[in-house]
Write an enzyme that holds these catalytic residues in place. Sequence first.
Site, PDB file in Angstrom:
ATOM      1  CD  GLU A   1      -2.757   3.175  -5.310  1.00  0.00           C
ATOM      2  OE1 GLU A   1      -4.053   2.430  -5.419  1.00  0.00           O
ATOM      3  OE2 GLU A   1      -1.600   2.857  -5.650  1.00  0.00           O
TER       4      GLU A   1
ATOM      5  CG  HIS B   1      -2.655  -1.457  -6.771  1.00  0.00           C
ATOM      6  ND1 HIS B   1      -3.169  -0.364  -6.044  1.00  0.00           N
ATOM      7  CD2 HIS B   1      -2.767  -2.455  -6.446  1.00  0.00           C
ATOM      8  CE1 HIS B   1      -3.322  -1.473  -4.749  1.00  0.00           C
ATOM      9  NE2 HIS B   1      -3.281  -2.954  -5.010  1.00  0.00           N
TER      10      HIS B   1
ATOM     11  NE  ARG C   1      -4.190  -1.621   0.162  1.00  0.00           N
ATOM     12  CZ  ARG C   1      -4.706  -2.962  -0.452  1.00  0.00           C
ATOM     13  NH1 ARG C   1      -2.712  -2.828  -1.014  1.00  0.00           N
ATOM     14  NH2 ARG C   1      -5.726  -3.726  -1.246  1.00  0.00           N
TER      15      ARG C   1
END
Length: 334
Positions: free
Chosen positions: A262, A294, A233
């Site tokens: 993000e 991601h 994360r």
Amino acid sequence: MEILAFGVQADERPLMERAFAPHHDIRCLDVFLNEDTAPIAAGYEIVSTSVNASLDNRVLQTLAAGGTQLIVQRSTGFNNIDLQVAERLGLTVARVSSYSPYSVAEFAWTLATAVNRRIVRASNRTRDFDFRLDGLMGRDLRGRTVGVLGTGRIGEAFTRIAHGFGMRLLGWDVDINPACAGLGMTYVAKEELFAEADLISLHVPLLPATRHLVDASALRAMKDDAILINSSRGGLIDTEALVRELRAGRFTGVGLDVYEAEAGLFFLDKSLEVVEDDTLARLVTFPNVVVTSHQAYYTRDAVSQIIETTVQNVLDYRAGRRSENVLVPAAPIG
């Protein structure tokens, strides 16, 4: 019953439709759930969301007012959901508590080897028929020290690969994983791990206690030629502090599959827009940094498992069953 799914990627859509077909109709949208798109869910009892959805107070209020009763998130992390508000509104919230740990662990190593061996720079050069080796020198990983922050299922998979490289293993977690210890991992204080590791990889969840786990102090403690990898994360790293260290010429390489700001960027095409995030714009200019969007979890194996669990979460809800995937209502204590 028709289910509404937000943030469905093109590769993911046929898998979703095939998995839900025997049970329920599903409407797949490529837009992400946020305050602007939440009204689309009006009339849908069940809504499925992606990891980049924004499920704050306003969004949850809109969903509840529109008749939504179940939210099934297609991810393990749930830091984007205000669970207290969801419970107050009487919403049921479920997630995917686990899926292939190898997808993320293998991608973390992909980032590590890419920055170590300057793969992106080398590829860009050869596209221009520049075959020089200047600036492409990496180093052997065998015999060097890897620090694994978080030794759960993904951290364990990452550690097994590190063991295959022949690296010295350091770990940090609230609990010792016997499998990692059996591979020769030594558990140490995180301060010692930051100071001694040649390569550090993050595999802990984002919680209030872990936000900016890698802060300015931790970054200063790291070796000047260390490699830092984050496939967990974005909020685990103080990105502003990281940029300051990179500007000072530190670190062999940094591989980031996640970024703390993000939301609203990752999974979207922003190539024709001016990105106003100055920190991210600066970050991607460093030659020793690789940023991906991601995608660590994004293998057919992992996505299929995520979808299968999401289908099961819906079936459990319809049958009145509870599983470990249910976040709200909270399980009773005791």
